[in-house]
Design an enzyme around this catalytic site. Structure first.
Site, PDB file in Angstrom:
ATOM      1  N   GLU A  60      -5.648   6.756  -6.137  1.00  0.00           N
ATOM      2  CA  GLU A  60      -5.745   5.921  -7.344  1.00  0.00           C
ATOM      3  C   GLU A  60      -6.937   6.058  -8.116  1.00  0.00           C
ATOM      4  O   GLU A  60      -8.009   6.211  -7.286  1.00  0.00           O
ATOM      5  CB  GLU A  60      -5.446   4.517  -6.811  1.00  0.00           C
ATOM      6  CG  GLU A  60      -4.120   4.341  -6.176  1.00  0.00           C
ATOM      7  CD  GLU A  60      -3.781   2.452  -6.151  1.00  0.00           C
ATOM      8  OE1 GLU A  60      -2.800   2.199  -6.010  1.00  0.00           O
ATOM      9  OE2 GLU A  60      -4.991   1.993  -6.165  1.00  0.00           O
ATOM     10  N   ARG A  91       1.006  -1.037   0.001  1.00  0.00           N
ATOM     11  CA  ARG A  91       0.029  -0.159  -0.037  1.00  0.00           C
ATOM     12  C   ARG A  91       0.773   1.189   0.116  1.00  0.00           C
ATOM     13  O   ARG A  91       1.854   1.152   0.977  1.00  0.00           O
ATOM     14  CB  ARG A  91      -0.935  -0.063   1.039  1.00  0.00           C
ATOM     15  CG  ARG A  91      -2.102  -1.087   1.246  1.00  0.00           C
ATOM     16  CD  ARG A  91      -3.007  -0.602  -0.051  1.00  0.00           C
ATOM     17  NE  ARG A  91      -3.980  -1.703   0.018  1.00  0.00           N
ATOM     18  CZ  ARG A  91      -4.180  -2.800  -0.709  1.00  0.00           C
ATOM     19  NH1 ARG A  91      -2.975  -2.960  -1.541  1.00  0.00           N
ATOM     20  NH2 ARG A  91      -5.240  -3.506  -0.703  1.00  0.00           N
ATOM     21  N   HIS A  99      -0.810  -0.138  -9.916  1.00  0.00           N
ATOM     22  CA  HIS A  99      -1.382  -0.892  -9.160  1.00  0.00           C
ATOM     23  C   HIS A  99      -1.877  -2.126 -10.040  1.00  0.00           C
ATOM     24  O   HIS A  99      -2.948  -2.590 -10.219  1.00  0.00           O
ATOM     25  CB  HIS A  99      -2.737  -0.343  -8.567  1.00  0.00           C
ATOM     26  CG  HIS A  99      -2.926  -1.253  -7.319  1.00  0.00           C
ATOM     27  ND1 HIS A  99      -3.840  -0.581  -6.045  1.00  0.00           N
ATOM     28  CD2 HIS A  99      -2.728  -2.298  -6.739  1.00  0.00           C
ATOM     29  CE1 HIS A  99      -3.717  -1.402  -5.167  1.00  0.00           C
ATOM     30  NE2 HIS A  99      -3.261  -2.783  -5.504  1.00  0.00           N
TER      31      HIS A  99
END
Length: 328
Positions: free
Chosen positions: A264, A235, A283
């Protein structure tokens, strides 16, 4: 009373447009939203949905939003945990919540892709070649180097297992790790300063919470060996971004590979985009064709079970554990 059939299902944040083709959605009233819904529009856009499908933690669904969605009856989240979904608020409102199957291996694979790319300077060497230049400098060989793994859950343990194949030494730490857990992964347990001081490469695999936000800051980065590397596929907020940028710009840190960010999608002006010696990925850790099938086949199975009045698979709250197929 019997469950009413779902009338409007919204699949949120399908950035890559993969959801529709990853499962059979026939007969389900599903709409696929490719872009994040702006905060100011969320209530209006989601108000008539009676089911939401969440792709991991891309969209937060807090209590304040749940309270404004009177039609909401069911939430399906990819995977079995979602820190940005208020499960208690769903339960209080009688909203059923289900999860899906998922794999840890895609994030393990990406972590090693980033480790290798950083260690052998692949992006920068490739860019020089395309510019008509030849090799410059030397990368880090992995055999005999030390990998520090922060967190030995499914993903961290998988990363550690592959380190042995490269002949690396392993250090491990997390706030609650025991020597037995570290030994089972073939690692030596150390404390946090020891991990950052002793590793050539540190790979982060911790969950994000109040106690771990910013757990890697200026002090930890200063402990790292000159030229050491940092990989974060866990994270983004685990790392103090300003401290990381400063360590990269000073040259103390040899490079960083970062797959997770906050917010994001990453903002266009995020200063990490301009930091030197970085590999930034959007990601991708869990984003594989195989995982997409697990997510969305699981989601469609839950939606169909709801419509058929059957017990819901992979329930995450009491409303979803209703074995009689009735609303609470």
């Amino acid at each position: 009373m019997p469950r009413p059939a779902l009338r409007r299902v919204l699949v949120l944040d399908d950035f890559g447009g993969i959801a529709a083709g990853a499962a059979d959605w026939s007969g389900l009233p599903a709409e696929f939203l490719r872009a994040p819904v702006p905060d100011a529009e969320r209530v209006a856009r989601l108000a008539e949905a009676d089911a939401l499908v969440l792709i991991r933690e891309r969209s937060a669904v807090p209590a304040s939003l749940i309270e404004q969605l009177p039609s909401l009856r069911l939430v399906v989240t990819a995977g079995m945990r979602n820190r940005v979904l208020d499960l208690e608020a769903c339960t209080a409102r009688g909203v059923a919540v289900c999860g899906t199957d998922s794999q840890a291996s895609p994030t393990v694979e990406l972590t090693w892709g980033l480790i290798l790319a950083l260690a052998r300077q692949i992006p920068w060497q490739e860019a020089r070649l395309r510019q008509g230049e030849w090799q410059m400098g030397a990368g880090l060989g992995l055999e005999g180097a030390t990998l520090g793994v922060a967190g030995l859950g499914r993903i961290g343990a998988g990363v550690a297992a592959i380190a042995h194949a490269f002949g690396m030494r392993l250090l491990a730490w997390s706030p609650n790790m025991t020597a037995e857990v570290a030994a089972a992964a073939g690692a030596t347990l150390t404390d946090k300063p020891g991990l950052f001081r002793g590793a050539d490469i540190v790979s982060l695999h911790l969950g994000l919470g109040a106690s771990t936000r910013g757990i890697v800051g200026a002090a930890e980065l200063a402990l790292m060996r000159p030229g050491a590397l940092l990989v974060n596929t866990a994270r983004g907020p685990l790392v103090d971004k300003a401290a990381l940028i400063a360590a990269l710009e000073s040259g103390h840190l040899g490079g960083a590979a970062i797959d997770t960010h906050e917010p994001e999608p990453m903002e266009a002006e995020d200063p990490i985009r301009r930091a030197p010696n970085t590999i930034l990925t959007p990601h991708l850790g869990y984003v594989t064709q195989q995982n997409a099938r697990r997510y969305f086949e699981g989601a469609t199975a839950c939606l169909r079970a709801w419509n058929a009045g059957l017990p819901l698979p992979r329930p995450l709250n009491d409303a979803a554990r209703d074995s009689q197929g009735t609303l609470p």
